[in-house]
Design a protein around this motif. Sequence first.
Motif, PDB file in Angstrom:
ATOM      1  N   HIS A  50       0.837  -1.199   0.000  1.00  0.00           N
ATOM      2  CA  HIS A  50       0.000   0.000   0.000  1.00  0.00           C
ATOM      3  C   HIS A  50       0.872   1.250   0.000  1.00  0.00           C
ATOM      4  CE1 HIS A  50      -3.828  -2.007   0.371  1.00  0.00           C
ATOM      5  NE2 HIS A  50      -3.269  -2.839   1.228  1.00  0.00           N
ATOM      6  N   LYS A  51       2.128   1.071  -0.375  1.00  0.00           N
ATOM      7  CA  LYS A  51       3.041   2.204  -0.490  1.00  0.00           C
ATOM      8  C   LYS A  51       3.160   2.567  -1.967  1.00  0.00           C
ATOM      9  CE  LYS A  51       5.557   1.247   3.645  1.00  0.00           C
ATOM     10  NZ  LYS A  51       6.008   0.093   4.299  1.00  0.00           N
ATOM     11  N   PRO A  52       3.074   3.832  -2.286  1.00  0.00           N
ATOM     12  CA  PRO A  52       3.190   4.246  -3.683  1.00  0.00           C
ATOM     13  C   PRO A  52       4.559   3.894  -4.249  1.00  0.00           C
ATOM     14  CG  PRO A  52       2.412   6.056  -2.311  1.00  0.00           C
ATOM     15  CD  PRO A  52       2.841   4.963  -1.397  1.00  0.00           C
ATOM     16  N   LEU A  53       4.582   3.551  -5.526  1.00  0.00           N
ATOM     17  CA  LEU A  53       5.826   3.223  -6.224  1.00  0.00           C
ATOM     18  C   LEU A  53       6.076   4.238  -7.323  1.00  0.00           C
ATOM     19  CD1 LEU A  53       5.749  -0.642  -6.883  1.00  0.00           C
ATOM     20  CD2 LEU A  53       7.145   0.609  -5.236  1.00  0.00           C
ATOM     21  N   GLY A  54       7.312   4.669  -7.435  1.00  0.00           N
ATOM     22  CA  GLY A  54       7.713   5.523  -8.537  1.00  0.00           C
ATOM     23  C   GLY A  54       7.977   4.685  -9.772  1.00  0.00           C
ATOM     24  N   ALA A  55       8.018   5.329 -10.928  1.00  0.00           N
ATOM     25  CA  ALA A  55       8.237   4.615 -12.187  1.00  0.00           C
ATOM     26  C   ALA A  55       9.551   3.843 -12.177  1.00  0.00           C
ATOM     27  CB  ALA A  55       8.198   5.599 -13.350  1.00  0.00           C
ATOM     28  N   TYR A  56      10.591   4.420 -11.601  1.00  0.00           N
ATOM     29  CA  TYR A  56      11.881   3.732 -11.593  1.00  0.00           C
ATOM     30  C   TYR A  56      11.901   2.581 -10.594  1.00  0.00           C
ATOM     31  CZ  TYR A  56      13.882   6.686 -15.109  1.00  0.00           C
ATOM     32  OH  TYR A  56      14.130   7.298 -16.315  1.00  0.00           O
ATOM     33  N   ASP A  57      11.076   2.638  -9.548  1.00  0.00           N
ATOM     34  CA  ASP A  57      10.916   1.490  -8.651  1.00  0.00           C
ATOM     35  C   ASP A  57      10.272   0.330  -9.413  1.00  0.00           C
ATOM     36  OD1 ASP A  57      11.879   2.971  -6.427  1.00  0.00           O
ATOM     37  OD2 ASP A  57       9.857   3.772  -6.063  1.00  0.00           O
ATOM     38  N   VAL A  58       9.248   0.662 -10.198  1.00  0.00           N
ATOM     39  CA  VAL A  58       8.576  -0.354 -11.016  1.00  0.00           C
ATOM     40  C   VAL A  58       9.560  -0.933 -12.023  1.00  0.00           C
ATOM     41  CG1 VAL A  58       6.760  -0.752 -12.732  1.00  0.00           C
ATOM     42  CG2 VAL A  58       6.288   0.679 -10.729  1.00  0.00           C
ATOM     43  N   LEU A  59      10.328  -0.068 -12.665  1.00  0.00           N
ATOM     44  CA  LEU A  59      11.320  -0.515 -13.650  1.00  0.00           C
ATOM     45  C   LEU A  59      12.333  -1.472 -13.019  1.00  0.00           C
ATOM     46  CD1 LEU A  59      12.472  -0.309 -16.528  1.00  0.00           C
ATOM     47  CD2 LEU A  59      13.782   1.671 -15.752  1.00  0.00           C
ATOM     48  N   ALA A  60      12.800  -1.139 -11.825  1.00  0.00           N
ATOM     49  CA  ALA A  60      13.776  -1.999 -11.139  1.00  0.00           C
ATOM     50  C   ALA A  60      13.164  -3.362 -10.834  1.00  0.00           C
ATOM     51  CB  ALA A  60      14.247  -1.325  -9.850  1.00  0.00           C
ATOM     52  N   GLN A  61      11.915  -3.380 -10.410  1.00  0.00           N
ATOM     53  CA  GLN A  61      11.274  -4.659 -10.103  1.00  0.00           C
ATOM     54  C   GLN A  61      11.027  -5.470 -11.362  1.00  0.00           C
ATOM     55  OE1 GLN A  61       8.088  -4.655  -7.204  1.00  0.00           O
ATOM     56  NE2 GLN A  61       9.016  -2.963  -6.087  1.00  0.00           N
ATOM     57  N   LEU A  62      10.677  -4.801 -12.457  1.00  0.00           N
ATOM     58  CA  LEU A  62      10.517  -5.509 -13.726  1.00  0.00           C
ATOM     59  C   LEU A  62      11.842  -6.117 -14.163  1.00  0.00           C
ATOM     60  CD1 LEU A  62       8.197  -3.158 -15.835  1.00  0.00           C
ATOM     61  CD2 LEU A  62       7.642  -5.437 -14.951  1.00  0.00           C
ATOM     62  N   SER A  63      12.912  -5.370 -14.002  1.00  0.00           N
ATOM     63  CA  SER A  63      14.246  -5.877 -14.354  1.00  0.00           C
ATOM     64  C   SER A  63      14.599  -7.084 -13.495  1.00  0.00           C
ATOM     65  CB  SER A  63      15.306  -4.789 -14.179  1.00  0.00           C
ATOM     66  OG  SER A  63      15.072  -3.746 -15.095  1.00  0.00           O
ATOM     67  N   ASP A  64      14.272  -7.022 -12.203  1.00  0.00           N
ATOM     68  CA  ASP A  64      14.503  -8.160 -11.306  1.00  0.00           C
ATOM     69  C   ASP A  64      13.728  -9.393 -11.765  1.00  0.00           C
ATOM     70  OD1 ASP A  64      16.153  -6.565  -9.781  1.00  0.00           O
ATOM     71  OD2 ASP A  64      14.692  -6.289  -8.145  1.00  0.00           O
ATOM     72  N   ASP A  65      12.553  -9.158 -12.390  1.00  0.00           N
ATOM     73  CA  ASP A  65      11.727 -10.254 -12.916  1.00  0.00           C
ATOM     74  C   ASP A  65      12.292 -10.827 -14.211  1.00  0.00           C
ATOM     75  OD1 ASP A  65       9.900  -9.836 -10.905  1.00  0.00           O
ATOM     76  OD2 ASP A  65       8.338  -8.995 -12.200  1.00  0.00           O
ATOM     77  N   GLY A  66      13.284 -10.131 -14.782  1.00  0.00           N
ATOM     78  CA  GLY A  66      13.845 -10.584 -16.049  1.00  0.00           C
ATOM     79  C   GLY A  66      13.260  -9.892 -17.267  1.00  0.00           C
ATOM     80  N   HIS A  67      12.362  -8.907 -17.040  1.00  0.00           N
ATOM     81  CA  HIS A  67      11.827  -8.137 -18.167  1.00  0.00           C
ATOM     82  C   HIS A  67      12.912  -7.201 -18.682  1.00  0.00           C
ATOM     83  CE1 HIS A  67       7.968  -9.348 -16.442  1.00  0.00           C
ATOM     84  NE2 HIS A  67       7.417  -9.022 -17.597  1.00  0.00           N
ATOM     85  N   ASN A  68      12.968  -7.044 -19.968  1.00  0.00           N
ATOM     86  CA  ASN A  68      13.926  -6.124 -20.575  1.00  0.00           C
ATOM     87  C   ASN A  68      13.188  -4.816 -20.874  1.00  0.00           C
ATOM     88  OD1 ASN A  68      16.260  -5.148 -21.639  1.00  0.00           O
ATOM     89  ND2 ASN A  68      16.078  -6.221 -23.593  1.00  0.00           N
ATOM     90  N   ALA A  69      12.663  -4.187 -19.822  1.00  0.00           N
ATOM     91  CA  ALA A  69      11.847  -2.984 -19.987  1.00  0.00           C
ATOM     92  C   ALA A  69      12.709  -1.735 -19.889  1.00  0.00           C
ATOM     93  CB  ALA A  69      10.762  -2.947 -18.923  1.00  0.00           C
ATOM     94  N   ALA A  70      12.335  -0.747 -20.668  1.00  0.00           N
ATOM     95  CA  ALA A  70      12.986   0.567 -20.637  1.00  0.00           C
ATOM     96  C   ALA A  70      12.015   1.553 -19.990  1.00  0.00           C
ATOM     97  CB  ALA A  70      13.325   0.998 -22.058  1.00  0.00           C
TER      98      ALA A  70
END
Length: 172
Positions: A50-70
């Motif tokens: 329930h804590k807000p996430l910034g776009a770069y927090d989301v990006l870091a988590q996607l990268s941790d998941d193995g997504h090649n997101a920009a």
Amino acid sequence: MSARALPYRPHNHDTCVTQALTDARTICQDRNARLTPTRERVLELIWQSHKPLGAYDVLAQLSDDGHNAAPPTVYRALDFLQQNGLVHRIASLNAFIGCTHAGEHHTGMFLICQGCGNVLELTAPSVSGAIKAATEAESFALDDITLEIAGLCPRCQSERGEEGKTGAPGNE
């Protein structure tokens, strides 16, 4: 859509995430909007706390998941989710939080705990009605209302009260 548990009260948080994803699938299907796997994963990440996430927090988590997101991919996903009423942007934090009233037109009002960082979406029709009446009285063409209210949730108030009782530093 369905009501959600309060962020500062004990609850099964997996239910929050599951319900948010179910609501999103239904809303997107009804609107003929494409909820891609990336958009769905971004929404899931936003709802994981329930804590807000910034776009770069989301990006870091996607990268941790193995997504090649920009960054543009994340910003486009967040924009899609916001346009479809599935997330809100908390401007003061430059971050995003899941919408507890997904699919409903409503005033965004948020209680932001300065202790734990949790955010609660508040429903107060009398407040939004008063703001609408005041803007109409000024002949102001209201487009959107977002209220951000900072303070302490009950749990953080209690913890601060307990610290003060034990003579913790800074509570003199």
